[in-house]
Design a protein around this motif. Sequence first.
Motif, PDB file in Angstrom:
ATOM      1  N   ILE A   1       0.868  -1.183   0.000  1.00  0.00           N
ATOM      2  CA  ILE A   1       0.000   0.000   0.000  1.00  0.00           C
ATOM      3  C   ILE A   1       0.907   1.237   0.000  1.00  0.00           C
ATOM      4  O   ILE A   1       2.091   1.132   0.323  1.00  0.00           O
ATOM      5  CB  ILE A   1      -0.963   0.032   1.215  1.00  0.00           C
ATOM      6  N   HIS A   2       0.348   2.373  -0.362  1.00  0.00           N
ATOM      7  CA  HIS A   2       1.141   3.600  -0.461  1.00  0.00           C
ATOM      8  C   HIS A   2       0.470   4.686   0.392  1.00  0.00           C
ATOM      9  O   HIS A   2      -0.421   5.392  -0.091  1.00  0.00           O
ATOM     10  CB  HIS A   2       1.227   4.057  -1.918  1.00  0.00           C
ATOM     11  N   PRO A   3       0.873   4.801   1.665  1.00  0.00           N
ATOM     12  CA  PRO A   3       0.195   5.772   2.533  1.00  0.00           C
ATOM     13  C   PRO A   3       0.640   7.223   2.284  1.00  0.00           C
ATOM     14  O   PRO A   3       1.515   7.479   1.463  1.00  0.00           O
ATOM     15  CB  PRO A   3       0.585   5.312   3.935  1.00  0.00           C
ATOM     16  N   TYR A   4       0.023   8.154   3.027  1.00  0.00           N
ATOM     17  CA  TYR A   4       0.343   9.578   2.976  1.00  0.00           C
ATOM     18  C   TYR A   4       1.831   9.779   3.276  1.00  0.00           C
ATOM     19  O   TYR A   4       2.351   9.111   4.146  1.00  0.00           O
ATOM     20  CB  TYR A   4      -0.522  10.298   4.028  1.00  0.00           C
ATOM     21  N   PRO A   5       2.576  10.598   2.576  1.00  0.00           N
ATOM     22  CA  PRO A   5       2.138  11.640   1.630  1.00  0.00           C
ATOM     23  C   PRO A   5       2.013  11.176   0.174  1.00  0.00           C
ATOM     24  O   PRO A   5       1.518  11.925  -0.654  1.00  0.00           O
ATOM     25  CB  PRO A   5       3.241  12.679   1.752  1.00  0.00           C
ATOM     26  N   GLU A   6       2.435   9.939  -0.118  1.00  0.00           N
ATOM     27  CA  GLU A   6       2.290   9.467  -1.501  1.00  0.00           C
ATOM     28  C   GLU A   6       0.810   9.303  -1.859  1.00  0.00           C
ATOM     29  O   GLU A   6       0.397   9.579  -2.972  1.00  0.00           O
ATOM     30  CB  GLU A   6       3.030   8.133  -1.663  1.00  0.00           C
TER      31      GLU A   6
ATOM     32  N   GLN B   1      -1.823  -8.019   8.325  1.00  0.00           N
ATOM     33  CA  GLN B   1      -0.718  -7.074   8.141  1.00  0.00           C
ATOM     34  C   GLN B   1      -0.797  -6.441   6.757  1.00  0.00           C
ATOM     35  O   GLN B   1      -1.432  -6.977   5.848  1.00  0.00           O
ATOM     36  CB  GLN B   1       0.624  -7.812   8.273  1.00  0.00           C
ATOM     37  N   VAL B   2      -0.100  -5.295   6.609  1.00  0.00           N
ATOM     38  CA  VAL B   2       0.062  -4.679   5.285  1.00  0.00           C
ATOM     39  C   VAL B   2       1.531  -4.299   5.131  1.00  0.00           C
ATOM     40  O   VAL B   2       2.214  -4.027   6.113  1.00  0.00           O
ATOM     41  CB  VAL B   2      -0.799  -3.399   5.109  1.00  0.00           C
ATOM     42  N   VAL B   3       1.992  -4.280   3.895  1.00  0.00           N
ATOM     43  CA  VAL B   3       3.338  -3.771   3.616  1.00  0.00           C
ATOM     44  C   VAL B   3       3.147  -2.343   3.116  1.00  0.00           C
ATOM     45  O   VAL B   3       2.472  -2.118   2.112  1.00  0.00           O
ATOM     46  CB  VAL B   3       4.054  -4.620   2.543  1.00  0.00           C
ATOM     47  N   ALA B   4       3.716  -1.382   3.860  1.00  0.00           N
ATOM     48  CA  ALA B   4       3.539   0.031   3.500  1.00  0.00           C
ATOM     49  C   ALA B   4       4.814   0.551   2.852  1.00  0.00           C
ATOM     50  O   ALA B   4       5.866   0.582   3.491  1.00  0.00           O
ATOM     51  CB  ALA B   4       3.204   0.846   4.738  1.00  0.00           C
ATOM     52  N   ALA B   5       4.710   0.948   1.589  1.00  0.00           N
ATOM     53  CA  ALA B   5       5.868   1.483   0.879  1.00  0.00           C
ATOM     54  C   ALA B   5       6.262   2.816   1.498  1.00  0.00           C
ATOM     55  O   ALA B   5       5.421   3.699   1.652  1.00  0.00           O
ATOM     56  CB  ALA B   5       5.530   1.664  -0.592  1.00  0.00           C
ATOM     57  N   GLY B   6       7.519   2.915   1.867  1.00  0.00           N
ATOM     58  CA  GLY B   6       8.015   4.154   2.470  1.00  0.00           C
ATOM     59  C   GLY B   6       7.509   4.364   3.887  1.00  0.00           C
ATOM     60  O   GLY B   6       7.730   5.420   4.478  1.00  0.00           O
ATOM     61  N   GLY B   7       6.830   3.375   4.443  1.00  0.00           N
ATOM     62  CA  GLY B   7       6.284   3.518   5.796  1.00  0.00           C
ATOM     63  C   GLY B   7       7.273   3.057   6.847  1.00  0.00           C
ATOM     64  O   GLY B   7       8.448   2.842   6.560  1.00  0.00           O
ATOM     65  N   ASN B   8       6.794   2.955   8.063  1.00  0.00           N
ATOM     66  CA  ASN B   8       7.630   2.400   9.131  1.00  0.00           C
ATOM     67  C   ASN B   8       6.857   1.294   9.818  1.00  0.00           C
ATOM     68  O   ASN B   8       5.654   1.169   9.647  1.00  0.00           O
ATOM     69  CB  ASN B   8       8.026   3.492  10.129  1.00  0.00           C
ATOM     70  N   ASP B   9       7.603   0.463  10.576  1.00  0.00           N
ATOM     71  CA  ASP B   9       6.907  -0.651  11.226  1.00  0.00           C
ATOM     72  C   ASP B   9       6.591  -0.360  12.686  1.00  0.00           C
ATOM     73  O   ASP B   9       6.475  -1.256  13.495  1.00  0.00           O
ATOM     74  CB  ASP B   9       7.681  -1.970  11.047  1.00  0.00           C
ATOM     75  N   GLU B  10       6.446   0.963  13.017  1.00  0.00           N
ATOM     76  CA  GLU B  10       6.072   1.303  14.398  1.00  0.00           C
ATOM     77  C   GLU B  10       4.574   1.105  14.617  1.00  0.00           C
ATOM     78  O   GLU B  10       4.132   0.916  15.741  1.00  0.00           O
ATOM     79  CB  GLU B  10       6.425   2.769  14.680  1.00  0.00           C
ATOM     80  N   VAL B  11       3.805   1.181  13.546  1.00  0.00           N
ATOM     81  CA  VAL B  11       2.355   1.004  13.664  1.00  0.00           C
ATOM     82  C   VAL B  11       2.053  -0.497  13.675  1.00  0.00           C
ATOM     83  O   VAL B  11       2.564  -1.233  12.821  1.00  0.00           O
ATOM     84  CB  VAL B  11       1.648   1.687  12.475  1.00  0.00           C
TER      85      VAL B  11
END
Lengths: 211, 158
Positions: A8-13, A32-42
């Motif tokens: 998935i591509h979360p904010y700001p993308e 779970q989801v894999v977030a591009a450019g995200g972090n694994d703190e959530v």
Amino acid sequence: MPLIDGCIHPYPEGDSSIRRMALTARELGFDQVVAAGGNDEVPGVLKGTIIAATSVKEVVSTLQGIPQGDGVVMVTSGDLAFNRAVIGLRRVRVLKGIQRSPKGAFNHVAAREAEAKGVAVELDLSPLVGERGIQRQRVISRYRDLLQLHRRYHFPVTLASNARSILGQRSVRDMVFLARLFDMEEGEVMGALSSLDSILSGRSPVQVVRG
Amino acid sequence: MSQLPSQRERRRYVLVRFVPEGISLDPREVYAAVAEACTSLWGDTVSSEISPSVMAWEGQAIVRCRRGTEDRLITAISTITRVGDERVALRTITTSGTLHAIRSRMYPRPELLWERKVGIGGRIFLARAYSGQKVDLIEKGIKGQEMLFFATEDGEVR
């Protein structure tokens, strides 16, 4: 086995925050989801890094800048030579955007190598949702060919919504129905949604136990 | 095709919820979106078999189809990204053979917890918080409205 939306591509993308997309994913039946450019703190989010490079050299130099064990490394697919070289790189986990590559960009040789190295091929469901007409028909036909290779050579595949908004996320049930468009069966969909867990934990989908 | 003693064909009803929360849509536009999605995905012949129609309304919709075609209808519904000019997602909740059963699964619109203005990246948004930690941010501009979707835990809306 946890069910994972491959990318998935979360904010700001995109237009939705990583927390909101994780909440939505949970409502839609994902663990779970894999977030591009995200972090694994959530909670429920795996960090994803997408490398969109035109040469293998560029991929290697980008990989050197990514800390060891830092989430899921995904590389955007290119021609056959590029894909085979990328599959051989140790830290690459997923080959993305195969539907946008030339038709012969992933053949039986690449399929064998992907199986041996445990590199997954991502089946992006966003063109099935967002495209219409000939573009969608091409993607369906491409995925059908890939599925035949997958059934024969057993390389891992992942399914991804590639959503840039909560409005683009789809439920597990919707993914099962969408995957039926290219003849993927429910068991195969569930296997694809949980394949990243096996890849990341280094487990082979088939374990040989000696008595 | 199976028929009732009255010679009427059996039907299935699919309950659909709209995202974002609290959006109000014109039922005719929803019907047009469902019909377009069915036709573009399955073609005219199969769409005529599905024979979709939008039945009821309250922040959710009931979409009717012929029995045996509900899987195809749900697949088509999952490809809808817009209704009229609005960006939406249609989430299918459940499928049933009777209107009575499906009405019992309908639920009231999510409760609006608070509403205030917040600034993000130099832009002013109207933030609306709903139950389930959801915060929708709406910016009304000259070219229509833009929406962002956050959670109450996000620093931008705290």
